[in-house]
Enzyme design. Structure first.
Site, PDB file in Angstrom:
ATOM      1  N   HIS A   1      25.153  64.358 166.383  1.00  0.00           N
ATOM      2  CA  HIS A   1      26.273  63.493 166.397  1.00  0.00           C
ATOM      3  C   HIS A   1      27.376  64.294 165.805  1.00  0.00           C
ATOM      4  O   HIS A   1      28.439  62.853 166.738  1.00  0.00           O
ATOM      5  CB  HIS A   1      25.553  62.119 165.621  1.00  0.00           C
ATOM      6  CG  HIS A   1      26.411  60.331 166.039  1.00  0.00           C
ATOM      7  ND1 HIS A   1      26.557  60.685 167.167  1.00  0.00           N
ATOM      8  CD2 HIS A   1      27.207  60.352 165.988  1.00  0.00           C
ATOM      9  CE1 HIS A   1      27.135  59.288 167.952  1.00  0.00           C
ATOM     10  NE2 HIS A   1      27.338  58.910 166.266  1.00  0.00           N
TER      11      HIS A   1
ATOM     12  N   ASP B   1      22.120  65.782 168.771  1.00  0.00           N
ATOM     13  CA  ASP B   1      22.353  64.483 168.442  1.00  0.00           C
ATOM     14  C   ASP B   1      21.073  63.495 168.239  1.00  0.00           C
ATOM     15  O   ASP B   1      20.641  63.486 169.641  1.00  0.00           O
ATOM     16  CB  ASP B   1      23.025  64.316 169.831  1.00  0.00           C
ATOM     17  CG  ASP B   1      23.301  62.802 168.933  1.00  0.00           C
ATOM     18  OD1 ASP B   1      22.864  61.888 168.652  1.00  0.00           O
ATOM     19  OD2 ASP B   1      25.057  62.175 169.225  1.00  0.00           O
TER      20      ASP B   1
ATOM     21  N   SER C   1      30.413  57.761 170.602  1.00  0.00           N
ATOM     22  CA  SER C   1      29.770  56.907 170.003  1.00  0.00           C
ATOM     23  C   SER C   1      29.410  55.184 170.226  1.00  0.00           C
ATOM     24  O   SER C   1      29.911  55.301 171.367  1.00  0.00           O
ATOM     25  CB  SER C   1      29.598  56.813 168.661  1.00  0.00           C
ATOM     26  OG  SER C   1      28.207  56.599 167.724  1.00  0.00           O
TER      27      SER C   1
END
Length: 358
Positions: A327, A296, A125
């Site tokens: 995600h 995602d 991330s």
């Protein structure tokens, strides 16, 4: 990990890309393994503290402290490195970019830890964004880069998603999110925002509920994995017990700093690229394994495909998480199948290039 179970390195007054300065700045970090082993930097993610990265480290994992010297540096704004929640200066907290964070990490790694070359930079991330930043800011400093479920620049759609998260939080202060990518639209004459208990609770709960629609995929909810895998009794139980609980554990001003850092993310916002994203991606010299999540919602594989296509031939490899966890496929360890898949990719990639800096 207790709040004291990390170290800090003092940076002094830290000059920022914005022209502002972090007064008496420090970066928090934790290391695993022998400093003589090949070094891997593994930065924190949005809202994450250092302990939130440990799920991928262990003697049963590829990131094995018996094989590597692993350094987890914390982002400015995470509550451990310099952040609004621990900032002693009276000024409004300044704008921090990925460039500012990675320059601090480079200073930590070289001056405090005495590392002259990294074997790899890996991250999930916002950690993935920092790994791309490392690869473009210090292209000769590492052999390998593994960004998972992240991007080298924050897409317009991603900026809009974060605007919703930010707007929900600021609404509790009766403050509009007036400018995209600016978290500091304070009321006139107010030096800093002070949150009372009610504002914190309302704002953070709202932020958590907005985020709930983004962190996991449609298929994750359709198949009710929040019940079957995570053990919540109902959707509302999940919203309260997972999302609101997560959000309520955070400091609102810290989150606003991280949101701004993320919204402004773009590896071309530095010399010598000057806004030329393709030139920045073509500058990457480290072998790069890019691992987007198939489902995602804010780092879709198409963006990663373009990033790899912009790299020079033989540099980038793309593999997609075959997961419905959205995600969360990339972390922080809730999906055991995805952890296993990710660890296997790391094992193959790091194993294939193990001789590079040994």
């Amino acid at each position: 990990m207790t709040h004291q179970d990390f170290e800090t390195f003092k940076l002094g007054d830290w000059e920022l890309q914005s022209g502002e300065k972090l007064i008496d700045a420090s970066i928090a970090y934790k290391t695993f393994g022998d400093p003589k082993s090949p070094a891997i930097v593994y930065p924190t993610w949005f809202s994450g503290s250092i302990s939130d990265n440990v799920w991928l480290i262990g003697e049963d994992k590829t990131l094995n402290p018996k094989t590597y010297f692993i350094v987890i540096p914390a982002l400015f704004g995470n509550g451990q490195s310099t952040s609004p929640s621990n900032y002693s200066a009276s000024d409004v907290f300044p704008t921090c970019s990925f460039y500012d964070n990675v320059r601090a990490q480079y200073t930590l790694v070289t001056q405090q830890l005495g590392i002259t070359h990294l074997h790899a930079v890996v991250g999930w991330s916002m950690g993935a964004a920092q790994s791309y930043q490392w690869a473009t800011q210090y292209p000769d400093f590492m052999d390998l880069v593994v960004p998972f479920c992240g991007s080298a620049r924050t897409s317009l759609h991603n900026q809009v998603f974060l605007e919703g998260v930010k707007g929900a939080l600021l609404a509790a202060k009766h403050t509009p999110s007036a400018v995209l990518r600016d978290t500091r639209s304070l009321e006139a004459g107010q030096a800093s925002r002070i949150w009372n208990a009610q504002e914190r609770q309302i704002g953070l709960k709202a932020l958590g509920r907005v985020y709930a629609g983004w962190g996991f995929s449609q298929a994750f909810y359709r198949e009710k994995l929040y019940e079957t895998i995570l053990g919540y009794k109902s959707l509302e139980d999940f919203m309260q017990g997972f999302w609101e609980k997560w959000a309520l554990s955070k400091d609102p001003e810290n989150l606003l700093v991280l949101l701004q850092t993320w919204q402004q993310g773009n590896v071309s916002n530095q010399e010598p690229y000057n806004g030329d994203f393709e030139k920045a991606m073509a500058s990457i010299k480290a072998k790069t394994l890019v691992l987007p999540g198939k489902t995602d919602l804010y780092f879709p594989p198409e963006d990663s495909e373009y990033e790899v296509a912009c790299m020079k031939p033989g540099i980038g490899t793309l593999r997609v998480f075959p997961s419905i966890w959205g995600h969360w496929a990339g972390g922080p360890g809730d999906s055991k199948d995805d952890v296993e898949w990710l660890d296997k990719q790391l094992a193959q990639f790091l194993g294939k290039h193990s001789g590079a800096s040994l």
